[in-house]
Design a protein around this motif. Structure first.
Motif, PDB file in Angstrom:
ATOM      1  N   ARG A 172      11.026  24.965 -25.949  1.00 43.46           N
ATOM      2  CA  ARG A 172      10.049  23.885 -25.971  1.00 43.46           C
ATOM      3  C   ARG A 172      10.765  22.561 -25.707  1.00 43.46           C
ATOM      4  O   ARG A 172      10.836  21.699 -26.563  1.00 43.46           O
ATOM      5  N   HIS A 225      10.155  19.895 -24.038  1.00 37.91           N
ATOM      6  CA  HIS A 225       9.470  18.613 -24.019  1.00 37.91           C
ATOM      7  C   HIS A 225       8.745  18.294 -25.314  1.00 37.91           C
ATOM      8  O   HIS A 225       8.113  17.256 -25.429  1.00 37.91           O
ATOM      9  N   GLU A 226       8.761  19.191 -26.280  1.00 38.09           N
ATOM     10  CA  GLU A 226       8.070  18.918 -27.521  1.00 38.09           C
ATOM     11  C   GLU A 226       8.935  18.052 -28.412  1.00 38.09           C
ATOM     12  O   GLU A 226      10.088  18.342 -28.648  1.00 38.09           O
ATOM     13  N   ASP A 233      14.193  20.802 -18.943  1.00 37.78           N
ATOM     14  CA  ASP A 233      13.323  21.377 -17.919  1.00 37.78           C
ATOM     15  C   ASP A 233      13.015  20.352 -16.829  1.00 37.78           C
ATOM     16  O   ASP A 233      13.020  20.665 -15.642  1.00 37.78           O
ATOM     17  N   GLU A 248      -0.872  21.538 -25.407  1.00 33.69           N
ATOM     18  CA  GLU A 248       0.563  21.345 -25.203  1.00 33.69           C
ATOM     19  C   GLU A 248       1.298  22.635 -24.860  1.00 33.69           C
ATOM     20  O   GLU A 248       2.140  22.660 -23.963  1.00 33.69           O
ATOM     21  N   ARG A 249       0.993  23.720 -25.557  1.00 32.03           N
ATOM     22  CA  ARG A 249       1.751  24.956 -25.329  1.00 32.03           C
ATOM     23  C   ARG A 249       1.526  25.529 -23.927  1.00 32.03           C
ATOM     24  O   ARG A 249       2.501  25.867 -23.242  1.00 32.03           O
ATOM     25  N   ASN A 271       3.425  23.334 -21.401  1.00 30.23           N
ATOM     26  CA  ASN A 271       4.870  23.552 -21.357  1.00 30.23           C
ATOM     27  C   ASN A 271       5.220  24.815 -20.581  1.00 30.23           C
ATOM     28  O   ASN A 271       6.250  24.873 -19.901  1.00 30.23           O
ATOM     29  N   HIS A 291       4.323  17.303 -15.160  1.00 32.53           N
ATOM     30  CA  HIS A 291       5.412  16.874 -16.044  1.00 32.53           C
ATOM     31  C   HIS A 291       5.033  15.611 -16.809  1.00 32.53           C
ATOM     32  O   HIS A 291       5.444  15.423 -17.949  1.00 32.53           O
ATOM     33  N   GLY A 326       3.307  16.252 -19.949  1.00 31.14           N
ATOM     34  CA  GLY A 326       4.278  16.673 -20.951  1.00 31.14           C
ATOM     35  C   GLY A 326       4.958  15.488 -21.614  1.00 31.14           C
ATOM     36  O   GLY A 326       5.173  15.479 -22.829  1.00 31.14           O
ATOM     37  N   ARG A 383       7.742  30.276 -23.827  1.00 25.42           N
ATOM     38  CA  ARG A 383       6.590  29.402 -24.072  1.00 25.42           C
ATOM     39  C   ARG A 383       5.274  30.176 -23.982  1.00 25.42           C
ATOM     40  O   ARG A 383       4.313  29.857 -24.690  1.00 25.42           O
TER      41      ARG A 383
END
Length: 323
Positions: free
Chosen positions: A21, A23-24, A149, A194-195, A198, A238, A241, A315
């Motif tokens: 993950r 970008h989280e 990423d 969000e998931r 990603n 992106h 994200g 992901r």
């Protein structure tokens, strides 16, 4: 493009152990609610991943701290607030101050910017802008340099498009794409879970890896034929994200335009620094005139594909686990 192989292998070695993950944002939220003039009750609404007890929190010198109580007297909660010992996996801590009267205020602390100045009501606008700039430019740089990423996707674009004016226009198109979607998502005009998002970001890197292999086989892929369109399209993905990290900070709407501007500026500074680093490695490789084995031509493309597929499946599993 043998000269990029060594740089890519070093990069892959650095990012392969990264979390899927990428970008989280891992952050904590500390809420300070005023219960009487100058006196506050604090509690973590979102605790840092390493635990609130390990975070070194320092309030202005005139404030008396005995958590969960904070007493700053007649002067009020103004002055420097410092949080250190965030840890390697901590992106930021949001401090949300809720006064007895007036609007709530939010301040963001990151490992790169561990000190913020809490402003009194009616503080000069210039001071507010300087504080926002210092906080969110640093946060944007942190986020892009930790977003493996995103950097891997940019590296793929450099590989396919190569140098010169064409590469400049391609990177610019990618920048415009993620800037547009970042603004739209931050203001709530668009929203994507969000998931799954990603997972799509990881899949975009798989696409770039396939395009590199096509190019090495003498085939003209979509990215080679329409680099700006592809870069802009995936830039939109992106950018959403990036917005997830900014939206998670819970900023009040009046601060969002300035925070968005400075956050995006920080992202661009980090991205430009990465591009310049890759170009410097290319130049150094050419100067050394090093020659890699024949299998070195295909290894980078398969490395990009393998790492991004690892992220994608990880992901995707988190999407099914959430449902």
């Amino acid at each position: 493009m043998r000269y990029l192989a060594a740089a890519l292998l070093v990069l892959a070695a650095l990012i392969l152990p990264s979390q899927t993950r990428a970008h989280e944002a891992s952050l904590g939220v500390l809420e300070l609610r005023e219960v009487r003039p100058g006196a506050f009750i604090g509690h973590w609404t979102m605790e840092p991943t390493m635990g609130a007890d390990h975070v070194d929190l320092r309030m202005p010198p005139h404030c008396f701290v005995r958590l969960p109580e904070l007493n700053c007297g007649e002067k009020g909660l103004v002055g420097p607030v410092t949080i250190t010992n965030l840890g390697a996996d901590m992106s930021a801590v949001l401090i949300r101050i809720i006064p007895l009267a007036g609007e709530a205020r939010s301040y963001t602390i990151s490992s790169a910017n561990p000190v913020v100045s809490v402003l009194a009501a009616g503080a000069p606008t210039l001071q507010t802008w300087i504080e926002l700039a210092r906080t969110y430019v640093n946060y944007g740089i942190d986020h892009i340099l930790l977003g493996a990423d995103h950097l891997l996707f940019v590296l793929g674009l450099i590989w396919i498009v190569r140098g010169g004016w064409r590469l400049t226009k391609t990177i610019t198109a990618f920048t415009v794409g993620h800037s547009v979607s970042l603004a739209a998502a931050a203001f709530g005009l668009i929203g994507v879970p969000e998931r799954p998002l990603n997972a799509c970001i990881a899949l975009s890197i798989v696409f770039v890896g396939i395009e590199i292999i096509k190019q090495q086989r003498g085939e003209a892929g979509l990215t080679a034929r329409y680099p700006w369109a592809i870069a802009f399209t995936f830039g939109l993905v992106h950018g959403i994200g990036f917005a997830g990290a900014l939206a998670a900070l819970g900023l009040e709407r009046r601060l969002l335009p300035a925070a968005l501007l400075f956050f995006n500026l920080g992202v661009e500074i980090g991205q430009l620094a990465f591009v310049l680093l890759v170009l410097a490695l290319i130049w150094a490789h050419r100067r050394l005139d090093a020659v890699l084995p024949r299998w070195g031509d295909t290894l980078p493309a398969y490395t990009i594909g393998s790492v991004s597929m690892f992220w994608f499946f990880g992901r995707l599993l988190s999407v099914f686990a959430a449902t």
